[in-house]
Scaffold this motif. Structure first.
Motif, PDB file in Angstrom:
ATOM      1  N   UNK A 334       0.913 -10.557 -10.425  1.00 12.95           N
ATOM      2  CA  UNK A 334      -0.512 -10.062 -10.121  1.00 12.95           C
ATOM      3  C   UNK A 334      -0.336  -8.404  -9.654  1.00 12.95           C
ATOM      4  N   UNK A 335       0.354  -8.212  -9.069  1.00 14.69           N
ATOM      5  CA  UNK A 335       0.296  -6.798  -8.390  1.00 14.69           C
ATOM      6  C   UNK A 335       0.677  -5.813  -9.426  1.00 14.69           C
ATOM      7  N   UNK A 336       1.422  -6.201 -10.426  1.00 15.26           N
ATOM      8  CA  UNK A 336       1.618  -5.200 -11.706  1.00 15.26           C
ATOM      9  C   UNK A 336       0.476  -5.157 -12.567  1.00 15.26           C
ATOM     10  N   UNK A 337      -0.465  -6.420 -12.815  1.00 12.35           N
ATOM     11  CA  UNK A 337      -1.572  -6.024 -13.333  1.00 12.35           C
ATOM     12  C   UNK A 337      -2.815  -5.487 -12.810  1.00 12.35           C
ATOM     13  N   UNK A 338      -2.670  -5.311 -11.365  1.00 15.65           N
ATOM     14  CA  UNK A 338      -3.649  -4.804 -10.757  1.00 15.65           C
ATOM     15  C   UNK A 338      -3.476  -3.224 -10.560  1.00 15.65           C
ATOM     16  N   UNK A 339      -2.164  -2.883 -10.359  1.00 13.68           N
ATOM     17  CA  UNK A 339      -1.554  -1.334 -10.579  1.00 13.68           C
ATOM     18  C   UNK A 339      -1.937  -1.036 -11.879  1.00 13.68           C
TER      19      UNK A 339
END
Length: 704
Positions: A334-339
């Motif tokens: 999730x966080x990779x996509x958000x970043x």
């Protein structure tokens, strides 16, 4: 009560066998039901163990093995207890060894499982068909290929070569150790293959990212008439997403619907992911919205789908919805996509919040997550933060190093980028073709012609990497930036591969800076032969004529644009304020605060004119009347975004803007003076590079 390891002074087994065993009436004849089903805690097993010691029933191998199974496999944190019981057994048989090996494997001690298997062989205890699956799983988890091959040889020697369960774990072991071709040979040699065997092979190909092989194997499976299950479909849908094979993905989607499998959460999540990766993001969202339950994998798949489709605002909107509505917490994916979404939008504050969340949740800074953070900070112009993340990463691969080198190069810190390139080489990390693109870009920004030539030839000579069109383009940029226009022109003509329009466009941009009309005209002709020239090409040529005083030719080029109805792409600039991304188009009046923005623009233009700014009418809208050209350039999208930043941020705050086009000459000159007049650092990311404006100058040294 007994707890933990048995004291060394206590012997569970007497030196001589007992003539009779005293039975306790309350103790059931079937000890398995009591020990394995009713013992829920270590305290329970302590009490049973005490009875077994007192009654000598622990001497019964079947009873002792039930005790072993409970402590080694069923109860948490009781492996040491199991090992102490095992250690007191005089002659443990294969069943006892199997339980311990299985327990060590499943309780994340695969190395100890391998050692126990060796001890088993050294004790002349023959393994059976239940031994090999566990020990192969241990080898798989350790990626211990050599030991796995030895186990393979041993079970063939023991006559278990055609045991389907053993063969399935063997396929998994070889695939997990990177020998998927050996796994396939094992699969092909199997006499009978059930769905588990097929799924083992699918899992192997998925592990090795052999997506084409997954697709071909599924076709063979269907031709063989073997019934597939949900596990099969998840592997195949994953491959469809990576291959953009929408046709096969839709066939599986129809099968899911026809068989009423829509309530299977992992299967529906894979379907959402497949549609998103095949570019059918709206279909993916419709399925996502229909899901009665969504776990973190489902949310991450949909957020990632938006991010990969460059619908980054929707990715962040869905992430905010996840935080508000879902009871699940974001994970690394999730966080990779958000970043990634924050990086594209230049959403600096949202990305910083994401980084704080990662720290707060103590998420491990893996290679993927760390590289995404480096890229995010780089694309927001915060190079020092990129370096800080890089320094704090425990594990780095070539992609991590490349991301940092590219970060420094694109932000105008070429020499620093090359320092990291050579530092990477000093750590014996092999650069790849993308690393060389970043290093060559660094040479361009630093004006290091000889260094660039050396790196370009080193690619093939020292690393066996054949230059791609991007590498040739970098060399043209290096030569052109330093004014070596004729050499750059000859370099293109001597290229062993056909130069594309991008390479010629790079040379055309250099001709504008260095006022070389002849080669500029030749570059423009080559562009028009290769593809229809876009507005930027005409404007570059027009600007070459304008800067050397050939005004009539400049007007003629712009007139050709009008006649051919070539419109300049509308400028679009993004700025994030208080976590909200605001979008501005050229001459935009759709923003809620447009009156205040235009009032600020008017005041801003007066102040920078007093400081020496002169509007450049050549950058005005093509159809703008002559008396409106000055107003036209003052309403370019980045100027509107800068004005909004001046209104909504405290004095001295850095203003960060992302732009879809190359910064025009007028905006570049204006922003330099704005940075000095308002004492602001202004970071603009345009289509080609970063511009760090500060104290009246730009990091690009007026070359872009």
């Amino acid at each position: 009560m007994h707890s933990g390891k048995l004291p060394c002074t206590l012997s569970v087994f007497p030196a001589k066998p007992l003539a009779a065993v005293t039975a306790i009436p309350q103790f059931p004849e079937n000890s398995r039901a009591l020990i394995l089903e009713q013992c829920k805690t270590t305290k329970d097993i302590n009490q049973i163990h005490a009875h077994l010691l007192k009654t000598r029933l622990v001497l019964n191998p079947a009873v002792a093995e039930n005790l072993l199974e409970s402590t080694a496999i069923l109860l948490p944190s009781s492996m040491d207890y199991a090992l102490s019981i095992f250690g007191e057994m005089e002659e443990p048989d294969s069943s006892a060894y199997n339980i311990i090996i299985r327990g060590l494997t499943y309780k994340q001690s695969p190395h100890e499982a391998v050692l126990m298997f060796r001890k088993m062989l050294e004790s002349s205890v023959e393994p059976n068909e239940f031994t090999f699956p566990s020990i192969l799983k241990a080898c798989s988890r350790l990626r211990a290929l050599r030991e796995g091959e030895q186990v393979h040889a041993h079970f063939v020697k023991c006559g278990f070569g055609s045991n389907g369960y053993v063969e399935n774990t063997l396929i998994h072991m070889y695939a997990n150790c990177g020998r998927v071709e050996v796994a396939r040979r094992v699969f092909d040699a199997m006499l009978t293959r059930d769905v588990v065997a097929w799924n083992s092979m699918f899992a192997g190909y998925t592990k090795g990212e052999c997506w084409g092989e997954v697709s071909k194997l599924f076709c063979r499976m269907r031709e063989s008439g073997v019934c597939f299950d949900e596990v099969t479909m998840i592997s195949v849908l994953t491959a469809c997403g990576r291959l953009a094979d929408l046709e096969l993905g839709e066939w599986i989607s129809e099968h899911i619907e026809a068989n009423g499998l829509q309530k299977n959460l992992p299967l529906m999540t894979s379907l959402v992911d497949m549609y998103a990766k095949c570019g059918e993001v709206d279909t993916a969202r419709r399925l996502f919205d229909q899901m009665g339950q969504r776990d973190v994998v489902a949310w991450s798949a949909m957020i990632s789908g938006y991010s990969q489709a460059n619908r980054c605002r929707e990715a962040l909107d869905l992430f905010h919805e996840m935080q508000q509505r879902a009871i699940v917490e974001p994970n690394e994916v999730t966080m990779v996509s958000v970043l990634d979404a924050c990086a594209v939008l230049g959403a600096f504050n949202t990305g910083k919040w994401a980084h704080s969340y990662i720290k707060k949740k103590k998420m491990k800074l893996t290679v993927n997550l760390g590289t995404a953070l480096i890229d995010f900070y780089a694309k927001c112009g915060s190079v020092d933060s990129s370096i800080e993340v890089f320094t704090n990463m425990d594990t780095k691969n070539v992609y991590t190093w490349t991301a940092l080198i590219q970060s420094l190069a694109s932000n105008g810190q070429g020499k620093r980028a090359l320092d990291f390139f050579y530092m990477m080489r000093g750590k014996n990390i092999e650069p790849n073709d993308v690393t060389f693109i970043a290093a060559l870009a660094a040479c361009s920004h630093a004006g290091l012609v000889d260094e660039g030539r050396s790196l370009f030839f080193s690619m093939t000579k020292d690393f066996g990497i054949e230059p791609r069109i991007e590498h040739y383009g970098c060399m043209v940029d290096i030569l052109g930036r330093m004014g070596l226009i004729e050499e750059a022109y000859q370099f293109i003509k001597n290229m062993p591969i056909q130069p594309n329009a991008v390479v010629w466009r790079t040379l055309l941009a250099s001709c504008r800076v260095h006022k070389n009309v002849e080669i500029g005209e030749a570059s423009f002709r080559h562009i028009t032969i290769l593809e229809p020239a876009h507005s930027g090409d005409y404007i570059l040529l027009s600007n070459i004529y304008a800067v050397i005083g050939r005004r009539e030719d400049a007007l003629r080029v712009r007139s050709q644009m009008r006649q051919q109805r070539i419109k300049k792409a509308p400028g679009c600039s993004l700025i994030e304020i208080d976590g909200v991304v605001h979008e501005f188009l050229t001459e935009d009046d759709g923003h809620l605060d447009f009156k205040e923005i235009y009032s600020t623009i008017e005041d801003m233009m007066k102040q920078i004119k007093s400081a020496g700014y002169e509007p450049n009418p050549a950058d005005a809208r093509l159809d703008a009347e002559e008396d409106y050209q000055e107003a036209s350039v003052s309403h370019h999208s980045e100027k509107l975004a800068i004005a909004f930043g001046l209104i909504r941020t405290p004095p001295g705050t850095t203003i960060r803007i992302s732009k879809n086009l190359r910064v025009c000459t007028d905006c570049h000159n204006a922003t330099k003076i704005i940075s000095r007049v308002y004492n602001r650092e202004i970071i603009v990311r345009d289509r080609n590079r970063f511009h760090h404006f500060k104290d009246g100058s730009c990091s690009c040294n007026d070359y872009w």
